[in-house]
Design an enzyme around this catalytic site. Structure first.
Site, PDB file in Angstrom:
ATOM      1  N   ARG A   1      43.351  -1.202  -6.246  1.00  0.00           N
ATOM      2  CA  ARG A   1      43.974   0.095  -5.936  1.00  0.00           C
ATOM      3  C   ARG A   1      45.462  -0.052  -6.251  1.00  0.00           C
ATOM      4  O   ARG A   1      46.133  -0.881  -5.637  1.00  0.00           O
ATOM      5  CB  ARG A   1      43.733   0.459  -4.472  1.00  0.00           C
ATOM      6  CG  ARG A   1      44.582   1.629  -4.009  1.00  0.00           C
ATOM      7  CD  ARG A   1      44.133   2.222  -2.700  1.00  0.00           C
ATOM      8  NE  ARG A   1      42.931   3.029  -2.891  1.00  0.00           N
ATOM      9  CZ  ARG A   1      42.511   3.966  -2.041  1.00  0.00           C
ATOM     10  NH1 ARG A   1      43.190   4.215  -0.931  1.00  0.00           N
ATOM     11  NH2 ARG A   1      41.413   4.653  -2.282  1.00  0.00           N
TER      12      ARG A   1
ATOM     13  N   HIS B   1      40.616   8.431  -9.936  1.00  0.00           N
ATOM     14  CA  HIS B   1      39.871   7.890  -8.784  1.00  0.00           C
ATOM     15  C   HIS B   1      38.373   7.953  -9.130  1.00  0.00           C
ATOM     16  O   HIS B   1      37.612   8.725  -8.539  1.00  0.00           O
ATOM     17  CB  HIS B   1      40.197   8.702  -7.535  1.00  0.00           C
ATOM     18  CG  HIS B   1      39.878   7.990  -6.246  1.00  0.00           C
ATOM     19  ND1 HIS B   1      39.332   6.721  -6.188  1.00  0.00           N
ATOM     20  CD2 HIS B   1      40.042   8.378  -4.948  1.00  0.00           C
ATOM     21  CE1 HIS B   1      39.167   6.375  -4.920  1.00  0.00           C
ATOM     22  NE2 HIS B   1      39.595   7.358  -4.147  1.00  0.00           N
TER      23      HIS B   1
ATOM     24  N   GLN C   1      35.518   7.646  -6.439  1.00  0.00           N
ATOM     25  CA  GLN C   1      35.383   8.855  -5.622  1.00  0.00           C
ATOM     26  C   GLN C   1      34.532   9.887  -6.348  1.00  0.00           C
ATOM     27  O   GLN C   1      33.623  10.487  -5.768  1.00  0.00           O
ATOM     28  CB  GLN C   1      36.775   9.426  -5.330  1.00  0.00           C
ATOM     29  CG  GLN C   1      36.751  10.663  -4.463  1.00  0.00           C
ATOM     30  CD  GLN C   1      36.284  10.365  -3.050  1.00  0.00           C
ATOM     31  OE1 GLN C   1      36.828   9.495  -2.397  1.00  0.00           O
ATOM     32  NE2 GLN C   1      35.283  11.083  -2.571  1.00  0.00           N
TER      33      GLN C   1
ATOM     34  N   ASP D   1      42.008  18.330  -1.741  1.00  0.00           N
ATOM     35  CA  ASP D   1      42.568  17.016  -1.407  1.00  0.00           C
ATOM     36  C   ASP D   1      43.958  17.270  -0.826  1.00  0.00           C
ATOM     37  O   ASP D   1      44.500  18.382  -0.946  1.00  0.00           O
ATOM     38  CB  ASP D   1      42.639  16.160  -2.693  1.00  0.00           C
ATOM     39  CG  ASP D   1      43.179  14.747  -2.459  1.00  0.00           C
ATOM     40  OD1 ASP D   1      43.231  14.300  -1.287  1.00  0.00           O
ATOM     41  OD2 ASP D   1      43.548  14.082  -3.452  1.00  0.00           O
TER      42      ASP D   1
ATOM     43  N   CYS E   1      37.859  14.385  -0.424  1.00  0.00           N
ATOM     44  CA  CYS E   1      37.734  12.928  -0.555  1.00  0.00           C
ATOM     45  C   CYS E   1      38.139  12.210   0.725  1.00  0.00           C
ATOM     46  O   CYS E   1      37.717  11.075   0.951  1.00  0.00           O
ATOM     47  CB  CYS E   1      38.592  12.444  -1.715  1.00  0.00           C
ATOM     48  SG  CYS E   1      40.331  12.914  -1.548  1.00  0.00           S
TER      49      CYS E   1
ATOM     50  N   ARG F   1      30.348   6.739  -1.082  1.00  0.00           N
ATOM     51  CA  ARG F   1      31.250   5.825  -1.785  1.00  0.00           C
ATOM     52  C   ARG F   1      30.558   4.469  -1.956  1.00  0.00           C
ATOM     53  O   ARG F   1      30.559   3.881  -3.026  1.00  0.00           O
ATOM     54  CB  ARG F   1      32.559   5.648  -0.998  1.00  0.00           C
ATOM     55  CG  ARG F   1      33.464   6.870  -0.977  1.00  0.00           C
ATOM     56  CD  ARG F   1      34.010   7.183  -2.354  1.00  0.00           C
ATOM     57  NE  ARG F   1      34.723   6.038  -2.903  1.00  0.00           N
ATOM     58  CZ  ARG F   1      35.993   5.732  -2.648  1.00  0.00           C
ATOM     59  NH1 ARG F   1      36.722   6.531  -1.884  1.00  0.00           N
ATOM     60  NH2 ARG F   1      36.557   4.672  -3.204  1.00  0.00           N
TER      61      ARG F   1
HETATM   62  N1   CP Z   1      38.855   8.715  -0.351  1.00  0.00           N
HETATM   63  C1   CP Z   1      39.469   7.531  -0.322  1.00  0.00           C
HETATM   64  O1   CP Z   1      39.680   6.866  -1.343  1.00  0.00           O
HETATM   65  O2   CP Z   1      39.825   7.111   0.923  1.00  0.00           O
HETATM   66  P1   CP Z   1      40.750   5.877   1.278  1.00  0.00           P
HETATM   67  O3   CP Z   1      42.134   6.165   0.759  1.00  0.00           O
HETATM   68  O4   CP Z   1      40.722   5.769   2.775  1.00  0.00           O
HETATM   69  O5   CP Z   1      40.188   4.653   0.630  1.00  0.00           O
HETATM   70  N1  NVA Z   2      45.096  12.028  -3.968  1.00  0.00           N
HETATM   71  C1  NVA Z   2      45.048  11.089  -2.864  1.00  0.00           C
HETATM   72  C2  NVA Z   2      43.683  10.536  -2.709  1.00  0.00           C
HETATM   73  C3  NVA Z   2      43.493   9.645  -1.523  1.00  0.00           C
HETATM   74  C4  NVA Z   2      42.096   9.111  -1.418  1.00  0.00           C
HETATM   75  C5  NVA Z   2      46.069   9.994  -3.069  1.00  0.00           C
HETATM   76  O1  NVA Z   2      46.205   9.491  -4.179  1.00  0.00           O
HETATM   77  O2  NVA Z   2      46.734   9.639  -2.100  1.00  0.00           O
END
Ligand code: CP
Ligand code: NVA
Length: 339
Positions: free
Chosen positions: A136, A163, A166, A257, A296, A324
């Site tokens: 990440r 992502h 997701q 989101d 998400c 997920r």
């Molecule tokens: N939806 C998602 O990726 O959640 P987290 O940021 O908690 O991993």
């Molecule tokens: N768009 C959000 C998604 C979190 C799962 C971010 O990048 O923070």
């Protein structure tokens, strides 16, 4: 999935000492549809058949987990996280264990990958110990660097731009509700962000009509929109772009989101720009009868969505969260167990 010929050794993913390694190469142009998955960096590296195979495998894993209980026996997956996480971290850790493997969490919030030593050296060390890298990150380039310089699969667990895990879970959730996805109407309302990008890419690849509704100035980047249109041509879907919240009319699923993602520092400005784009009961009433609500998570209740919508029986947000793990396990099975 990128399928540009990352080599595997006899040890099944982890490169052995002295094993031949490919030179660094561009990963973005991997041969789509070759059937061989080497990484999951973006949805746009997948063919419609890749996507379908991955979703079908996710459904199979969900239905018959015992069948895959030793699929990753003896395999280790490192998880490098530059940003916070609940769902991604827990679902990957639990998921790897359910496949008989070992997951190792490496918190990178204090220092970006590539700061202490180069991304290249990082990749070349990790491939000696682990069978896959889940990361990440802020920059998509960190992922492409890890993938270019390691012989083990790299999975994008969220970047500023994409992502993909997701989106796979989201389509699995819709597939469970609707059976076939082709021709269905899904909209994303809010920021034209990483989640919107991967969702739209996956949706059109699966033949859906995807509408992305954003305030002026917060739309999908031009190149992203062009890529989604390419995928729509391949998958039989369609992309519709709008700046009108009223474009939720007739939609069978409404997705939103957070207005400010983890990499955004201008939350207050965004709250003003997005005020008319909140998903509340009034907005949902304009969608198709029984339309599903998707998110998400994490959600800002009272911000992009109200309690009445996220807690309604038509909300599938916790199914998305559960899925997920099933979707990601399908990805790991394809990358590490030849499925
Ligand atoms: N939806 C998602 O990726 O959640 P987290 O940021 O908690 O991993
Ligand atoms: N768009 C959000 C998604 C979190 C799962 C971010 O990048 O923070």
């Amino acid at each position: 999935m990128a399928a540009s010929g990352k080599r595997r050794t006899a040890r099944g993913g982890q490169s052995g000492r002295g094993a031949a390694r490919p030179a660094a190469r561009g990963r973005g142009s991997g041969k789509r549809g070759s059937g061989r998955m080497t990484d999951l960096l973006t949805i746009d590296a997948m063919s419609p058949a890749d996507l379908e195979r991955t979703l079908a495998l996710a459904a199979e894993f969900k239905a018959k987990p015992a069948k895959f209980a030793t699929a990753l026996k003896g395999k280790s997956v490192v998880m490098l996280f530059e940003k916070p996480s609940l769902r991604t971290r827990v679902s990957f850790e639990v998921g790897v264990v359910r496949l008989g493997g070992h997951a190792l969490f490496y918190d990178h919030q204090a220092q970006r990958i590539g700061a202490r030593e180069s991304v290249r050296d990082y990749a070349k060390n990790l491939e000696r110990w682990v069978h896959a890298i889940v990361a990440r990150v802020y920059e998509q380039g960190t992922l492409t660097g890890l993938a270019a310089h390691s012989n083990v699969p790299v999975v994008n667990a969220l970047s500023n731009e994409h992502h993909p895990c997701q989106a796979l879970a989201d389509l699995l959730t819709l597939r469970e509700r609707w059976g076939k996805l082709a021709g269905k109407r899904l909209c994303f309302i809010g920021d034209g962000n990483n989640v919107a990008t991967s969702l739209a890419q996956a949706g059109v690849l699966a033949g859906m009509i995807v509408t992305v509704i954003t305030p002026p100035g917060y739309g999908l980047p031009e190149a992203t929109e062009a890529k989604i249109r390419e995928l729509a041509a391949a998958g039989g879907g369609e992309l519709v772009i709008s700046e009108e919240p009223g474009a939720v009319a007739g939609q069978q699923a409404v997705y939103t989101d957070e207005w400010a993602s983890m990499h955004h520092a201008d939350g207050a400005k965004r709250a003003k720009a997005f005020a008319g784009y909140q998903v509340n009961a009034g907005l949902m009433a304009k969608a198709a009868r029984g339309a599903l609500f998707m998110h998400c998570l994490p959600a800002q209740r009272g911000g992009e969505v109200t309690d009445e919508v996220i807690d309604a029986p038509t909300s599938v947000v916790y199914d998305q969260a559960e899925n997920r793990m099933h979707a990601q396990n399908a990805v790991l099975l394809r990358l590490l167990a030849g499925k």
